[in-house]
Scaffold this motif. Structure first.
Motif, PDB file in Angstrom:
ATOM      1  N   VAL A   2       0.772  -1.352  -0.041  1.00  0.00           N
ATOM      2  CA  VAL A   2       0.087  -0.112  -0.171  1.00  0.00           C
ATOM      3  C   VAL A   2       0.954   1.282   0.057  1.00  0.00           C
ATOM      4  O   VAL A   2       1.920   1.582   0.793  1.00  0.00           O
ATOM      5  CB  VAL A   2      -1.085  -0.048   1.260  1.00  0.00           C
ATOM      6  N   ASP A   3       0.558   2.155  -0.870  1.00  0.00           N
ATOM      7  CA  ASP A   3       1.490   3.313  -0.935  1.00  0.00           C
ATOM      8  C   ASP A   3       0.310   4.504  -0.917  1.00  0.00           C
ATOM      9  O   ASP A   3      -0.074   4.914  -2.097  1.00  0.00           O
ATOM     10  CB  ASP A   3       2.162   3.268  -2.240  1.00  0.00           C
ATOM     11  N   HIS A   4       0.222   5.033   0.286  1.00  0.00           N
ATOM     12  CA  HIS A   4      -0.802   6.323   0.487  1.00  0.00           C
ATOM     13  C   HIS A   4      -0.177   6.832   1.660  1.00  0.00           C
ATOM     14  O   HIS A   4       0.323   6.520   2.373  1.00  0.00           O
ATOM     15  CB  HIS A   4      -2.121   5.759   0.413  1.00  0.00           C
ATOM     16  N   GLN A   5      -0.811   8.275   1.507  1.00  0.00           N
ATOM     17  CA  GLN A   5      -0.337   9.004   2.747  1.00  0.00           C
ATOM     18  C   GLN A   5      -1.540   8.993   3.946  1.00  0.00           C
ATOM     19  O   GLN A   5      -2.342   8.133   3.569  1.00  0.00           O
ATOM     20  CB  GLN A   5      -0.462  10.587   2.208  1.00  0.00           C
ATOM     21  N   VAL A 239      -5.828   6.039  -2.938  1.00  0.00           N
ATOM     22  CA  VAL A 239      -5.205   4.830  -2.634  1.00  0.00           C
ATOM     23  C   VAL A 239      -4.463   4.200  -4.045  1.00  0.00           C
ATOM     24  O   VAL A 239      -4.874   4.566  -5.056  1.00  0.00           O
ATOM     25  CB  VAL A 239      -5.977   3.963  -1.899  1.00  0.00           C
ATOM     26  N   ASP A 240      -3.516   3.354  -3.772  1.00  0.00           N
ATOM     27  CA  ASP A 240      -2.644   2.803  -4.781  1.00  0.00           C
ATOM     28  C   ASP A 240      -2.343   1.414  -4.468  1.00  0.00           C
ATOM     29  O   ASP A 240      -1.387   1.344  -3.526  1.00  0.00           O
ATOM     30  CB  ASP A 240      -1.577   3.542  -5.036  1.00  0.00           C
ATOM     31  N   TYR A 241      -3.148   0.390  -4.850  1.00  0.00           N
ATOM     32  CA  TYR A 241      -2.786  -1.129  -4.472  1.00  0.00           C
ATOM     33  C   TYR A 241      -2.228  -1.959  -5.402  1.00  0.00           C
ATOM     34  O   TYR A 241      -2.453  -1.310  -6.543  1.00  0.00           O
ATOM     35  CB  TYR A 241      -4.060  -1.545  -4.048  1.00  0.00           C
ATOM     36  N   ASP A 242      -1.827  -2.942  -5.300  1.00  0.00           N
ATOM     37  CA  ASP A 242      -1.324  -3.926  -6.312  1.00  0.00           C
ATOM     38  C   ASP A 242      -2.309  -4.830  -6.216  1.00  0.00           C
ATOM     39  O   ASP A 242      -2.411  -5.747  -5.066  1.00  0.00           O
ATOM     40  CB  ASP A 242       0.091  -4.521  -6.002  1.00  0.00           C
ATOM     41  N   ALA A 243      -3.105  -5.460  -7.104  1.00  0.00           N
ATOM     42  CA  ALA A 243      -3.813  -6.631  -7.205  1.00  0.00           C
ATOM     43  C   ALA A 243      -2.728  -7.753  -7.150  1.00  0.00           C
ATOM     44  O   ALA A 243      -1.611  -7.782  -7.560  1.00  0.00           O
ATOM     45  CB  ALA A 243      -4.415  -6.696  -8.459  1.00  0.00           C
TER      46      ALA A 243
END
Length: 593
Positions: A2-5, A239-243
């Protein structure tokens, strides 16, 4: 992963899986404490021949035997499953070339055919949305049995439109689209673009609009395995997830909106079916049983807040949502393609699955058999329904004019009524209701009531129905809904009100209980179920209300007119004027449309 603030993390915390008041507005499938394989529609009832490869399907949200189908040749078709009748078929055509971009006009003449990538119904069943593999989306208004009217054509994306969904940001019905141009767009019903979401680095494969705790948002997935979430504010992805496996995936919520799932296939052909923990942005559960090295993206669907189904390896695989292992696998008597597409109806008693010979099969469980038999034996309710003007048309004015990846990432996720006009009359209506009642009695005889004498006040419970509307009207009729999850009341002023119990920690079954207060329910339109009592002497009126077996319709009389309402939208779909002639032994209904 997960890459978010921190602000984004707070957003996802707010998307925790609890049921809000607004979410009660969407009827959910039946609740029960025990489940078995018999609850799954696994028996083939019949086949339908579409004539072209089926690329997308969707059942009508309230009319559970009506199926909308999109095809590889660009056609859309409306099927009535009760009579196996093709009600409407719309071949692909451009409604107004002058409103299309020059780029699209240059590509449309090429030999590549235009296919349907997505068909879907709006939540109230009044609109049909169609996305195509070249630039365009079409909106139709559904106004009656076999009437799909052209409403709006939009040159929406540069390239293929991979997905389309309806949403209600700011309580306004809108259309959300995504495409090969890596963009998500939101349109109002006049074709005006409201939002433009950019940030994906690959074609956007699917979208999943949703809301929780009054937060409206959209999940989007791209062919590179990225998952993003957007608010309606043009402020970028939250948000920025990886499936899993960076797979090309689709996302779906369970019917009650409490659980989020995704299913997809990576470039290497590995498929993944998972449940997400929204508050953490992490995978909560991974389901086993999917094969390796798939030749395309597997498709899935959910039903009854309890089951998952995936089409793979010329089979249908079923999972219990709470168990990682496959429940059962069927081949539906053979003839399925390697990656069949599938779609449940909202009741979960019918399942449509595509076949390799340009058709589809309809699978049923025991309840589905009763549904088809009961309806086949009587005149369709929708056959009695005259065309009605869509509230959306009123709001928007008159209708408009008339990859390089190894896996083919074209989206699919996935209805409704009778074509023959019928002249209305009380005698005909009463015969139809008598038929329906006799068929229901024959199919599903109720068990005798076990009456218990109330001998102590402790056997009685009191629950107060909350109501913020007019409280001056006296309740003259009261009854439970057939599902046991609501109470319907008819007031002396001719207005019906519906209170519903939602599932929560205090009431996990979602059934009527005195320990939890129900919620007064209205659709987003704010409509009330109100009888026309103009010119009626309420002192002499005989009030009555009745529910259809599946709680989809309310029939009400409070004076000289019988009204039939759609429970999803509260719209009146039939007024029948009658006179009451009183005799010593009773009264008779008669009249004309």
């Amino acid at each position: 992963m997960v890459d978010h603030q921190s602000a984004d993390h707070e957003l996802m915390k707010r998307l925790r899986p609890v049921q809000s008041i607004e979410e009660v507005a969407y009827p959910t499938s039946r609740q029960q404490t025990s489940w078995s394989l018999d609850d799954l529609p696994r028996t083939v009832a019949f086949n339908l021949h579409q004539g072209s490869t089926v690329t997308s399907m969707d059942f009508h949200p309230a009319l559970h035997t009506l199926l909308l189908v999109g095809s590889n040749n660009g056609d859309i078709t409306l099927w009535e499953l009760m009579s196996r009748e093709r009600l409407v078929s719309k071949p692909f055509k451009i409604w107004d070339m002058t409103k299309c971009t020059l780029q699209f006009q240059a590509t449309i003449g090429k030999d590549t055919p235009v296919s349907v990538s997505r068909v879907t119904w709006s939540q109230d069943g009044s609109f049909v949305g169609v996305a195509f593999t070249k630039h365009l989306i079409h909106l139709y208004v559904y106004t009656g049995p076999n009437d799909l009217r052209q409403h709006l054509e939009v040159d929406a994306h540069n390239g293929a439109v991979n997905d389309l969904a309806f949403a209600h940001p700011n309580k306004q019905l809108c259309v959300v689209t995504c495409g090969d141009d890596k963009i998500i767009k939101v349109w109002d019903l006049t074709g005006r673009k409201l939002y433009n979401f950019e940030g994906h680095d690959a074609p956007v494969y699917s979208i999943c609009p949703h809301y929780k705790e009054n937060i409206q948002f959209i999940f989007s997935t791209a062919t590179d395995g990225k998952i993003k979430a957007w608010l309606y504010d043009n402020m970028g992805s939250r948000v920025d997830y990886d499936a899993p496996g960076q797979s090309c995936t689709t996302m779906l919520y369970s019917a009650d909106g409490s659980r989020l799932f995704s299913c997809g296939t990576s470039k290497e052909g590995d498929s993944y079916l998972v449940e997400w923990n929204e508050s953490e942005g992490a995978i909560k559960r991974t389901y086993s049983g999917l094969r390796k090295k798939s030749a395309g993206v597997v498709q899935f669907d959910t039903t009854q807040n309890h089951f998952l189904a995936v089409g793979e390896d010329s089979q249908i695989k079923f999972w219990d949502m709470d168990n990682n292992n496959v429940m059962t696998t069927i081949d539906a008597e053979g003839g399925l393609p390697s990656l069949p597409r599938l779609r449940f109806n909202k009741e979960g008693n019918l399942l449509a699955v595509t076949t390799a010979d340009n058709g589809l099969k309809i699978l049923v469980n025991a309840a589905g058999v009763k549904t088809l038999k009961a309806i086949e034996s009587t005149t369709s309710f929708e056959g009695l329904r005259p065309p009605i003007e869509s509230t959306a048309i009123k709001a928007s004015g008159s209708a408009s004019v008339t990859n390089a990846n190894a896996v083919n990432c074209k989206v699919e996720r996935s209805s409704p009524a009778r074509s023959t006009p019928i002249i209305l009359g009380v005698d005909h209506l009463s015969r139809s209701f008598d038929k329906l009642r006799s068929v229901e009695d024959a199919v599903d005889k109720p068990k005798p009531w076990l009456l218990t004498e109330i001998q102590d006040p402790i056997q009685c419970r009191l629950v107060t129905m909350p109501d913020t509307t007019d409280t001056s009207s006296k309740v003259v009729r009261l009854l439970y809904t057939n599902s046991g999850a609501g109470i319907l009341a008819l007031g002396s002023n001719g207005v019906q009100k519906l209170w519903k119990w939602g599932r929560n920690d205090q009431n996990p079954s979602g059934k009527a209980t005195a320990s939890v207060a129900p919620l007064l329910w209205q659709p987003n339109s704010g409509l009330l179920m109100a009888n026309d009592i103009s010119g009626v002497n309420l002192e002499e009126a005989i009030p009555c209300i009745a529910l259809s077996k599946n709680d989809s319709y309310v029939m009400s009389a409070c004076g000289g007119k019988v009204s039939l309402f759609n429970m999803m939208t509260f719209k009146v779909i039939l007024y029948l004027h009658v006179k009451l002639i009183f005799k010593k032994l009773g009264f008779y209904f008669y009249g004309s449309p």
